[in-house]
Scaffold this motif. Structure first.
Motif, PDB file in Angstrom:
ATOM      1  N   UNK A 362       0.820  -1.218   0.000  1.00  0.00           N
ATOM      2  CA  UNK A 362       0.000   0.000   0.000  1.00  0.00           C
ATOM      3  C   UNK A 362       0.854   1.268   0.000  1.00  0.00           C
ATOM      4  N   UNK A 363       2.014   1.196   0.639  1.00  0.00           N
ATOM      5  CA  UNK A 363       2.964   2.314   0.626  1.00  0.00           C
ATOM      6  C   UNK A 363       3.761   2.224  -0.671  1.00  0.00           C
ATOM      7  N   UNK A 364       3.430   3.047  -1.649  1.00  0.00           N
ATOM      8  CA  UNK A 364       4.113   2.978  -2.937  1.00  0.00           C
ATOM      9  C   UNK A 364       5.579   3.366  -2.801  1.00  0.00           C
ATOM     10  N   UNK A 365       6.416   2.618  -3.494  1.00  0.00           N
ATOM     11  CA  UNK A 365       7.834   2.959  -3.522  1.00  0.00           C
ATOM     12  C   UNK A 365       8.686   2.220  -2.522  1.00  0.00           C
ATOM     13  N   UNK A 366       8.092   1.318  -1.741  1.00  0.00           N
ATOM     14  CA  UNK A 366       8.881   0.500  -0.810  1.00  0.00           C
ATOM     15  C   UNK A 366       8.704  -0.968  -1.192  1.00  0.00           C
ATOM     16  N   UNK A 367       9.813  -1.693  -1.213  1.00  0.00           N
ATOM     17  CA  UNK A 367       9.796  -3.094  -1.644  1.00  0.00           C
ATOM     18  C   UNK A 367      10.667  -3.936  -0.721  1.00  0.00           C
ATOM     19  N   UNK A 368      10.162  -5.077  -0.332  1.00  0.00           N
ATOM     20  CA  UNK A 368      10.949  -6.079   0.378  1.00  0.00           C
ATOM     21  C   UNK A 368      11.366  -7.112  -0.653  1.00  0.00           C
ATOM     22  N   UNK A 369      12.668  -7.357  -0.774  1.00  0.00           N
ATOM     23  CA  UNK A 369      13.169  -8.280  -1.790  1.00  0.00           C
ATOM     24  C   UNK A 369      14.119  -9.283  -1.150  1.00  0.00           C
ATOM     25  N   UNK A 370      14.505 -10.284  -1.934  1.00  0.00           N
ATOM     26  CA  UNK A 370      15.411 -11.305  -1.430  1.00  0.00           C
ATOM     27  C   UNK A 370      14.744 -12.125  -0.341  1.00  0.00           C
ATOM     28  N   UNK A 371      15.553 -12.667   0.563  1.00  0.00           N
ATOM     29  CA  UNK A 371      15.010 -13.484   1.645  1.00  0.00           C
ATOM     30  C   UNK A 371      13.975 -12.728   2.459  1.00  0.00           C
ATOM     31  N   UNK A 372      14.153 -11.421   2.598  1.00  0.00           N
ATOM     32  CA  UNK A 372      13.205 -10.623   3.389  1.00  0.00           C
ATOM     33  C   UNK A 372      11.785 -10.736   2.815  1.00  0.00           C
ATOM     34  N   UNK A 373      11.680 -10.846   1.490  1.00  0.00           N
ATOM     35  CA  UNK A 373      10.365 -10.920   0.854  1.00  0.00           C
ATOM     36  C   UNK A 373       9.634 -12.207   1.198  1.00  0.00           C
ATOM     37  N   UNK A 374      10.358 -13.260   1.541  1.00  0.00           N
ATOM     38  CA  UNK A 374       9.733 -14.549   1.850  1.00  0.00           C
ATOM     39  C   UNK A 374       9.249 -14.621   3.296  1.00  0.00           C
ATOM     40  N   UNK A 375       9.562 -13.616   4.103  1.00  0.00           N
ATOM     41  CA  UNK A 375       9.134 -13.645   5.489  1.00  0.00           C
ATOM     42  C   UNK A 375       9.660 -14.881   6.192  1.00  0.00           C
TER      43      UNK A 375
END
Length: 457
Positions: A362-375
């Protein structure tokens, strides 16, 4: 602040690991200024902490195309694409040269302590999307700094927060008090001090993934060595047994990953490890100089000297608390990505390549990528992270067509069963859409004489 001024700000990348440095390389390739903030003292700081562990991906699957393009003018030579590096090799031969090529775009000893919108806390709606991000940074020398950014790519990983031994996701009773005998990393048995700690001892290994396989195989090798007589492992699984307990074996399209499970199976076959199934740790009790693990159902294991907890990792979301993130309540992964990686549902095959559509919030412009994206989900591949950052950076650059284009084909695992599937061993898994052909596992004593069937063959 106007949109034109905001676009002149850098994109802050949190973490100088594989995904973070690849994101920076893609930003440079797009003519966008990155600023990589790394809490550690070296690039690839987390990778260096498991330098002794060999990856199950080859060099050909561990480097990013944009990174290679950036490295080319430096005289860097890509290692043999068919060989398997250790974590140390990956850091020294790829991540460090890449950080060097990025130069002052990478800041070390810079820990991100908070991210928000300038002048807007989490509650405020007014003109929120028009404000740049404000990133608070604590430096190793003690001073603090505020950095403005047009976008934020969080590639900080999950390494810093290993999951505990407790079967309910909380530390088992007594786990913290036994910290001197409990480790959350695969032991480096090439290190003399670590080797002495485990040689001739009984070690409980809690976990069912690649890290647990690696630890079991390493302890078995130690048991067979001249200085390792008496070394023995007790392998503790929270689930029951099935054909997939030891992974995909020869059915895995990543052969080295399949070999890890076979090595763990050999450790049990050869008597260097015993397995205990359906064991959810509730307490860790001291008995003299040793530890006794107690399950939720009251079972007590024989005393052990050491405990190695390899039950996965979880993301640190504390410094993102002022942002409006859309995260799955179970996995703590982006909402659109979570159904694709949920171990309660998925078994055979692999996650299809994904990018900005699945990683947006919902917050445009922020992305979690890599291992962080998998929680909290397991089984992440470097190639997945490289595809993620390629797509995200394309979106930041305004190239939506490239952002939504799939440019990666991932190998299939040949494995049935995620972490959640075996929590209810008698559940019917033929109608849940998981696509697994194996029968429901039962909580039984380990029998390793039969070969593990492949899934959906």
């Amino acid at each position: 602040m106007s949109a034109t001024v905001t676009e002149q700000l850098p994109v802050v990348v949190i973490g100088a690991g594989p995904a973070g440095l690849a994101a920076a390389a893609h930003l440079v390739d797009r003519g966008i200024d990155p600023l990589v903030l790394e809490a550690g003292t070296q690039a690839g700081a987390a990778v260096r902490e498991w330098a002794h562990v060999r990856l199950f991906s080859t060099w050909g699957e561990l480097t990013d195309p944009a990174a290679e393009k950036l490295l080319a003018p430096t005289g860097w030579t890509k290692p043999d694409t068919k060989t398997y590096p250790s974590g140390g090799d990956w850091a020294e031969q790829y991540l460090q040269p890449l950080a060097d090529a990025l130069g002052d775009k990478v800041r070390l000893g810079a820990r991100v302590t908070g991210v928000s919108r300038t002048g807007r806390d989490r509650i405020v709606d007014a003109d929120r999307a028009d404000q740049p991000f404000t990133v608070h940074v604590a430096h190793a020398d003690g001073h603090e700094e505020k950095v403005l950014a047009r976008a934020v790519i969080d590639a900080s990983g999950t390494w810093s927060i290993p999951s505990p031994a407790g079967g309910d996701g909380l530390p088992a009773l007594g786990e913290r008090a036994a910290a001197d005998r409990v480790s959350y990393r695969v032991p480096d048995l090439n290190d003399p001090a670590t080797r002495a700690r485990y040689a001739g001892k009984r070690t409980a290994v809690i976990g069912s993934g690649a890290s647990a396989f690696t630890a079991l195989a390493a302890l078995a090798d130690l048991a067979k060595s001249e200085d390792g007589a008496g070394t023995h492992a007790t392998w503790i699984l929270r689930r029951g047994l099935s054909g997939s307990t030891f992974g995909g074996g020869t059915a895995d399209q990543l052969p080295a990953r399949g070999a890890l499970g076979l090595a763990a199976k050999a450790a049990v076959d050869e008597g260097h490890a015993d397995a205990v199934t359906g064991f959810r740790t509730e307490a860790v009790e001291r008995r003299g100089d040793r530890l006794v693990l107690v399950a939720e159902d009251g079972r007590r294991l024989d005393p052990v000297d050491e405990v190695v907890v390899l039950t996965g990792f979880r993301p640190d979301l504390s410094f993102l608390d002022e942002l409006r993130l859309g995260l799955d309540e179970r996995l703590q992964a982006p909402l659109a990505l979570a159904p694709l990686i949920d171990p309660n549902q998925h078994s055979c095959g692999t996650v299809y390549p994904h990018g900005v559509n699945e990683l947006s919030h919902p917050e445009e412009g922020v992305y979690l990528v890599g291992m962080k994206s998998y929680g909290r989900a397991p089984t992440f591949l470097a190639l997945t992270g490289y595809e993620q950052v390629r797509s995200v950076v394309a979106a930041i650059a305004g190239d939506r067509e490239a952002a939504e284009r799939v440019e990666l084909v991932l190998p299939e695992t040949g494995v049935c069963g995620g972490a959640g599937l075996f929590d209810q061993p008698t559940a019917d898994r033929t109608s849940d859409g998981g696509g697994c052909c194996a029968p429901a596992p039962q909580l039984i004593q380990l029998d390793t004489t039969a070969s593990a069937p492949s899934c959906c063959s």
